[in-house]
Design a protein around this motif. Structure first.
Motif, PDB file in Angstrom:
ATOM      1  N   LEU A  33      33.584  21.370 -27.345  1.00 44.45           N
ATOM      2  CA  LEU A  33      33.703  20.224 -28.311  1.00 44.45           C
ATOM      3  C   LEU A  33      33.473  18.785 -27.729  1.00 44.45           C
ATOM      4  CD1 LEU A  33      35.389  19.234 -30.854  1.00 44.45           C
ATOM      5  CD2 LEU A  33      37.259  18.967 -29.347  1.00 44.45           C
ATOM      6  N   ALA A  34      33.482  18.657 -26.389  1.00 42.11           N
ATOM      7  CA  ALA A  34      32.997  17.307 -25.559  1.00 42.11           C
ATOM      8  C   ALA A  34      31.554  17.505 -25.944  1.00 42.11           C
ATOM      9  CB  ALA A  34      33.549  17.505 -24.263  1.00 42.11           C
ATOM     10  N   ASN A  35      30.667  18.158 -25.685  1.00 41.03           N
ATOM     11  CA  ASN A  35      29.620  18.457 -25.817  1.00 41.03           C
ATOM     12  C   ASN A  35      28.966  18.265 -27.192  1.00 41.03           C
ATOM     13  OD1 ASN A  35      29.039  19.046 -23.087  1.00 41.03           O
ATOM     14  ND2 ASN A  35      28.755  20.990 -23.243  1.00 41.03           N
ATOM     15  N   ALA A  36      29.664  18.644 -28.221  1.00 39.37           N
ATOM     16  CA  ALA A  36      29.473  18.614 -29.392  1.00 39.37           C
ATOM     17  C   ALA A  36      29.527  17.076 -29.999  1.00 39.37           C
ATOM     18  CB  ALA A  36      30.079  19.499 -30.607  1.00 39.37           C
TER      19      ALA A  36
ATOM     20  N   ILE B  73      30.290  36.341 -12.350  1.00 40.68           N
ATOM     21  CA  ILE B  73      29.037  37.425 -12.917  1.00 40.68           C
ATOM     22  C   ILE B  73      27.877  37.263 -12.342  1.00 40.68           C
ATOM     23  CG2 ILE B  73      30.406  38.027 -14.916  1.00 40.68           C
ATOM     24  CD1 ILE B  73      28.950  36.113 -16.593  1.00 40.68           C
ATOM     25  N   GLY B  74      27.019  38.027 -11.555  1.00 43.61           N
ATOM     26  CA  GLY B  74      25.912  37.887 -10.983  1.00 43.61           C
ATOM     27  C   GLY B  74      25.649  36.801 -10.072  1.00 43.61           C
ATOM     28  N   GLY B  75      24.364  36.516  -9.778  1.00 42.22           N
ATOM     29  CA  GLY B  75      23.913  35.753  -8.886  1.00 42.22           C
ATOM     30  C   GLY B  75      23.462  34.419  -9.611  1.00 42.22           C
ATOM     31  N   LEU B  76      22.973  33.354  -9.066  1.00 45.93           N
ATOM     32  CA  LEU B  76      22.331  32.097  -9.789  1.00 45.93           C
ATOM     33  C   LEU B  76      20.914  32.287  -9.906  1.00 45.93           C
ATOM     34  CD1 LEU B  76      23.633  29.579 -10.677  1.00 45.93           C
ATOM     35  CD2 LEU B  76      22.871  28.461  -8.391  1.00 45.93           C
ATOM     36  N   ASP B  77      20.646  33.389 -10.679  1.00 51.42           N
ATOM     37  CA  ASP B  77      19.243  33.517 -11.138  1.00 51.42           C
ATOM     38  C   ASP B  77      18.778  32.570 -12.113  1.00 51.42           C
ATOM     39  OD1 ASP B  77      20.203  34.398 -13.290  1.00 51.42           O
ATOM     40  OD2 ASP B  77      19.853  36.330 -13.148  1.00 51.42           O
ATOM     41  N   ARG B  78      17.601  32.485 -12.510  1.00 50.72           N
ATOM     42  CA  ARG B  78      17.210  31.544 -13.492  1.00 50.72           C
ATOM     43  C   ARG B  78      18.032  31.449 -14.531  1.00 50.72           C
ATOM     44  NH1 ARG B  78      12.875  28.673 -15.012  1.00 50.72           N
ATOM     45  NH2 ARG B  78      12.349  28.388 -17.202  1.00 50.72           N
ATOM     46  N   GLN B  79      18.301  32.352 -15.231  1.00 53.24           N
ATOM     47  CA  GLN B  79      18.932  32.468 -16.427  1.00 53.24           C
ATOM     48  C   GLN B  79      20.592  31.909 -16.232  1.00 53.24           C
ATOM     49  OE1 GLN B  79      18.040  33.094 -19.865  1.00 53.24           O
ATOM     50  NE2 GLN B  79      20.215  32.363 -20.196  1.00 53.24           N
ATOM     51  N   GLY B  80      21.044  32.394 -15.129  1.00 54.25           N
ATOM     52  CA  GLY B  80      22.457  31.742 -14.722  1.00 54.25           C
ATOM     53  C   GLY B  80      22.310  30.446 -14.545  1.00 54.25           C
ATOM     54  N   LEU B  81      21.121  29.755 -13.844  1.00 48.60           N
ATOM     55  CA  LEU B  81      21.175  28.307 -13.603  1.00 48.60           C
ATOM     56  C   LEU B  81      20.936  27.763 -15.006  1.00 48.60           C
ATOM     57  CD1 LEU B  81      20.954  26.156 -11.691  1.00 48.60           C
ATOM     58  CD2 LEU B  81      18.385  26.415 -11.558  1.00 48.60           C
ATOM     59  N   MET B  82      20.124  28.129 -16.018  1.00 49.62           N
ATOM     60  CA  MET B  82      19.993  27.795 -17.285  1.00 49.62           C
ATOM     61  C   MET B  82      21.454  27.501 -17.865  1.00 49.62           C
ATOM     62  SD  MET B  82      16.953  26.860 -18.101  1.00 49.62           S
ATOM     63  CE  MET B  82      16.320  27.092 -19.613  1.00 49.62           C
ATOM     64  N   ASN B  83      22.253  28.440 -17.732  1.00 46.27           N
ATOM     65  CA  ASN B  83      23.407  28.575 -18.606  1.00 46.27           C
ATOM     66  C   ASN B  83      24.286  27.739 -18.089  1.00 46.27           C
ATOM     67  OD1 ASN B  83      22.585  30.813 -20.288  1.00 46.27           O
ATOM     68  ND2 ASN B  83      23.687  32.303 -18.814  1.00 46.27           N
ATOM     69  N   ALA B  84      24.268  27.350 -16.720  1.00 41.46           N
ATOM     70  CA  ALA B  84      25.052  26.421 -15.972  1.00 41.46           C
ATOM     71  C   ALA B  84      24.797  25.104 -16.572  1.00 41.46           C
ATOM     72  CB  ALA B  84      24.927  26.642 -14.382  1.00 41.46           C
ATOM     73  N   VAL B  85      23.389  24.951 -16.330  1.00 42.88           N
ATOM     74  CA  VAL B  85      22.777  23.491 -16.680  1.00 42.88           C
ATOM     75  C   VAL B  85      23.084  23.012 -18.221  1.00 42.88           C
ATOM     76  CG1 VAL B  85      20.948  21.975 -16.860  1.00 42.88           C
ATOM     77  CG2 VAL B  85      21.284  23.408 -14.896  1.00 42.88           C
ATOM     78  N   PHE B  86      22.862  23.952 -19.186  1.00 38.52           N
ATOM     79  CA  PHE B  86      22.840  23.475 -20.538  1.00 38.52           C
ATOM     80  C   PHE B  86      23.927  23.955 -21.111  1.00 38.52           C
ATOM     81  CE2 PHE B  86      18.074  23.943 -19.839  1.00 38.52           C
ATOM     82  CZ  PHE B  86      17.718  22.764 -19.816  1.00 38.52           C
ATOM     83  N   GLY B  87      24.795  24.923 -20.718  1.00 38.69           N
ATOM     84  CA  GLY B  87      26.033  25.336 -21.442  1.00 38.69           C
ATOM     85  C   GLY B  87      27.471  25.242 -20.702  1.00 38.69           C
ATOM     86  N   GLY B  88      27.069  24.857 -19.133  1.00 37.96           N
ATOM     87  CA  GLY B  88      28.312  24.712 -18.594  1.00 37.96           C
ATOM     88  C   GLY B  88      29.139  25.861 -18.437  1.00 37.96           C
ATOM     89  N   GLU B  89      28.944  26.938 -18.871  1.00 39.67           N
ATOM     90  CA  GLU B  89      29.564  28.225 -18.665  1.00 39.67           C
ATOM     91  C   GLU B  89      28.591  29.416 -18.139  1.00 39.67           C
ATOM     92  OE1 GLU B  89      32.746  28.489 -19.042  1.00 39.67           O
ATOM     93  OE2 GLU B  89      33.160  26.687 -20.117  1.00 39.67           O
TER      94      GLU B  89
END
Length: 274
Positions: A249-252, A210-226
């Motif tokens: 669960l692992a992050n929590a 879904i979408g390109g690797l914009d700033r929001q996508g990069l933030m999601n990838a780094v902090f949420g893993g999804e």
């Protein structure tokens, strides 16, 4: 013969099965909890086949017996190889009751729900890796290697557990379950790839970016893993989703143990204060 079982517990459920004389159940290594003394336990590399525990087939004389043993050995090696490639347990544990009814208990490895699925031979069920807990010996356990748009290696969807035959199979997941049918939502639903537990044969399963690797996508990838891909489920059939992903669960747990010391501004986007 349907497996008589009861799912008990709340935060981390378990299933208590009653085996009738002559009835056999099997589980993946590590899912067994307890049994009564009249239940025998045996560990084998082979999965069930043709309703015969261990896949033993009748021979036809000495030559036929040797040929049958060779085919059985090759089949066992192929099954074990497939499970090893999929990262599954190499062995199964089999349980049979003698001298009356016997009781055996099983559980998953994550805090969450369990579900008993009844197979009537008309439709197979597919489940994500590690969802399988236990089943009757009349249920065949296999590995489905999906390709093309039907999955991605290294994550959910590329390697699936497949259940065929007749009888009861018990699966487990993380968090709580919800049952959906894409046909009730216009024929298609889009799901976080980590939330799929199982689905019936006839459901088309794919993964889309879904979408390109914009700033929001990069933030999601780094902090949420999804956030960079979604699973698509299309067709008419039952789908079981879980409310918690393994990554979540692992992050929590990591944060609860003090493993995440960087805070919301740490890591990639942190600035050094002199």
């Amino acid at each position: 013969m349907t497996l008589q079982q009861q799912i008990v517990g709340t935060a981390m459920q378990m299933t208590v099965c009653t085996l009738q004389p002559g009835q056999t159940a099997y589980c993946e290594a590590g899912k067994f909890l307890f049994k009564t003394s009249n239940v025998t336990m045996e560990t084998r590399l082979s999965g069930p086949a043709g309703g015969r525990p261990g896949g033993v087939q009748p021979g036809g004389g000495a030559a036929g017996g040797m040929s049958g043993m060779l085919r059985q050995a090759m089949g066992t090696a192929m099954q074990a190889g497939q499970r090893a490639l999929a990262g599954e347990s190499l062995a199964f544990q089999y349980f049979s009751a003698s001298g009356g009814e016997g009781t055996v208990g099983f559980a998953g490895v994550l805090p969450g729900e369990m579900r008993a699925l009844e197979l009537d031979g008309s439709r197979a069920w597919f489940a994500e890796k590690d969802a399988f807990v236990a089943a009757e010996s009349t249920v065949h356990f296999g590995i489905a290697f999906q390709g093309g748009r039907t999955g991605r290696s290294g994550g959910e969807g590329f390697i699936l557990e497949k259940f065929t035959g007749h009888g009861t199979v018990i699966i487990a997941g993380a968090g709580n379950f919800i049952d959906l049918n894409p046909a009730d939502f216009g024929g298609r639903i889009e799901v976080d790839t980590g939330c799929i537990v199982a689905f019936e044969e006839g459901i088309e399963y794919g993964v889309q970016r879904i979408g390109g690797l914009d700033r929001q996508g990069l933030m999601n990838a780094v902090f949420g893993g999804e956030g960079l891909s979604l699973a698509t489920l299309e067709g008419n059939g039952r789908v079981i989703l879980q409310s918690m992903t393994i990554e979540g669960l692992a992050n929590a747990l990591k944060k609860a143990q003090g493993g995440d010391k960087q805070g919301p501004t740490g890591g990639l986007f942190s600035t050094h204060q002199g």
